[in-house]
Design an enzyme around this catalytic site. Structure first.
Site, PDB file in Angstrom:
ATOM      1  N   ASP A 117       0.860  -1.188   0.000  1.00 43.30           N
ATOM      2  CA  ASP A 117       0.000   0.000   0.000  1.00 43.30           C
ATOM      3  C   ASP A 117       0.893   1.234   0.000  1.00 43.30           C
ATOM      4  O   ASP A 117       2.025   1.169  -0.478  1.00 43.30           O
ATOM      5  CB  ASP A 117      -0.957  -0.028   1.194  1.00 43.30           C
ATOM      6  CG  ASP A 117      -2.288   0.661   0.902  1.00 43.30           C
ATOM      7  OD1 ASP A 117      -2.257   1.887   0.676  1.00 43.30           O
ATOM      8  OD2 ASP A 117      -3.336   0.001   0.893  1.00 43.30           O
ATOM      9  N   HIS A 169       1.985   1.873  -3.235  1.00 45.97           N
ATOM     10  CA  HIS A 169       1.124   2.876  -3.872  1.00 45.97           C
ATOM     11  C   HIS A 169       1.746   4.266  -3.881  1.00 45.97           C
ATOM     12  O   HIS A 169       1.091   5.227  -4.241  1.00 45.97           O
ATOM     13  CB  HIS A 169      -0.234   2.925  -3.163  1.00 45.97           C
ATOM     14  CG  HIS A 169      -1.019   1.654  -3.300  1.00 45.97           C
ATOM     15  ND1 HIS A 169      -2.245   1.472  -2.698  1.00 45.97           N
ATOM     16  CD2 HIS A 169      -0.756   0.499  -3.962  1.00 45.97           C
ATOM     17  CE1 HIS A 169      -2.701   0.256  -2.981  1.00 45.97           C
ATOM     18  NE2 HIS A 169      -1.813  -0.355  -3.737  1.00 45.97           N
TER      19      HIS A 169
END
Length: 396
Positions: free
Chosen positions: A226, A249
């Site tokens: 993430d 991310h």
């Protein structure tokens, strides 16, 4: 020859020292509290949670310089809370030389963290050791992609109401939820960390910072499933420097506006960072239909993008509810000396709110090359943007 008065004084002092040792008191300088002396069992089979809590309690209640020692070995821990406030004005050192492993039973965790620091003023966590949450044993229970009201799995390190803390030279591996969550804290310095989880691991942010002031993160390598680092609501005066990020991310401001009455974000500097193969590079994301708040005074400079899908992106339509525009006002944002390669032909995507358009966004010396045959472009919606220096892709 000593006088009778001098001899009496020496005898009194000796008597006091003997009685102090008999009472279990220690000298006031450099006292070590070894978890082995409180019943911790290395080997990774027997849980040592209570031993760690007892050792911390004594260190925390000690009025002088204290060190909590975790020697080499593997220690199994359930939910562990290092509770303050502590007596000494000298920061406690947690010297982690061994490896901590989590109990892989979701029902064992009632709070937001596996290892929590709560209301501690002055602490240093260091020692070169490893904190392994064994998150791979629980990721199957994460339903946050399909359930907007999901309950997040616990963070490996959860810090709340912590002041004057340093975390350095440790490894975090395979968190259940976030690797680190810092909230309602002040003057936190973090550097020389290694944070690692597989690219497909869910919600394993390297670090999430919210409602905190004066957080500095530097010289760390973060590889997760993430955001490498996410800056949440109420964060001010945050500095990120020399972060290597990927997979993951990217580095994100947000998500902002998910909950009512969120605090503003102000004073963010991200510099000298490298992003490798991440979904996003530098991202600001806010929920549609949010309450009013602000995100302002942000500088992103000297950043290398290596095969990043969305190098520069503002997304104010984040989340599923897009019926109303976001009311998070974004302003005074500078992107400076951003270079590298993009996997998307849209290398700069500024999608701002129609209700509160982005104000004073500036791009200086942007050089992003597309890995493909299409023409590289920018898109700008509801954004007032200024340009200077080299611009690849061309301005909107």
């Amino acid at each position: 020859m000593a006088s009778n008065g001098s001899t009496f004084a020496v005898l009194v002092l000796f008597s006091l020292l003997v009685s102090s040792n008999a009472a279990g008191l220690q000298p006031a300088i450099g006292t070590t509290f070894n978890v082995l002396n409180y019943g911790a069992k290395p080997g990774g089979r027997i849980e040592s949670t209570q031993a760690f809590v007892r050792a911390w309690a004594e260190a925390c209640n000690f009025p002088g310089k204290a060190r909590l020692l975790i020697p080499p070995g593997i220690y199994k821990l359930g939910e562990t809370i290092f509770q303050g406030p502590c007596k000494s004005r000298i920061p406690i050192t947690i010297l982690l030389q061994g490896t901590l492993q989590a109990v892989s039973d979701a029902s064992s965790y009632t709070g937001k963290g596996w290892i929590s620091l709560d209301e501690v003023n002055g602490v240093t966590l260091t020692g070169g050791g490893t904190i392994d949450a064994l998150g791979q044993n629980l990721w199957q229970y994460n339903d946050c992609k399909t359930n907007p009201d999901c309950v997040h799995l616990p963070a490996t390190i959860y810090m709340t109401k912590v002041t004057n803390a340093k975390i350095k030279s440790i490894k975090l591996v395979n968190s259940m939820g976030f690797h680190m969550h810092i909230t309602r804290s002040y003057l936190i310095t973090i550097h020389s960390l290694s944070i690692t989880a597989p690219a497909e691991s869910p919600n394993t942010d390297g670090m999430h910072i919210s409602q905190s002031n004066g957080v500095k993160v530097a010289r760390s390598v973060i590889k997760t499933g993430d955001d490498c680092i996410s800056i949440g609501q109420g964060s001010t005066n945050v500095t990120l420097n020399q972060i290597t990020c990927g997979p993951g991310h990217g580095i994100s401001v947000g998500s902002l506006g998910k909950r009512p009455n969120e605090g503003d974000v102000a004073g963010l500097i991200v510099s000298n960072c490298t992003l490798v193969g991440t979904t996003n590079g530098i991202r600001i994301k806010t929920y549609a239909a949010s309450d009013p708040s602000r995100a302002s005074g942000m500088l992103f400079k000297d950043i290398i993008m290596n095969n990043v899908k969305n190098p520069i992106i503002i997304d104010q339509n984040y989340g599923s509810n897009a019926q109303k525009p976001s009311q998070v006002k974004i302003s005074d944002v500078i992107y400076q000396n951003i270079r590298g390669t993009t996997l998307s032909p849209v290398a700069v995507d500024l999608s701002c709110s129609s209700t509160v358009p982005c104000q004073n966004v500036r791009l200086h010396n942007i050089n992003l090359q597309f890995i493909g045959n299409e023409k590289i472009t920018s898109t700008c919606t509801n954004a007032k943007v200024g340009y200077s220096g080299l611009q690849i892709p061309p301005p909107c």
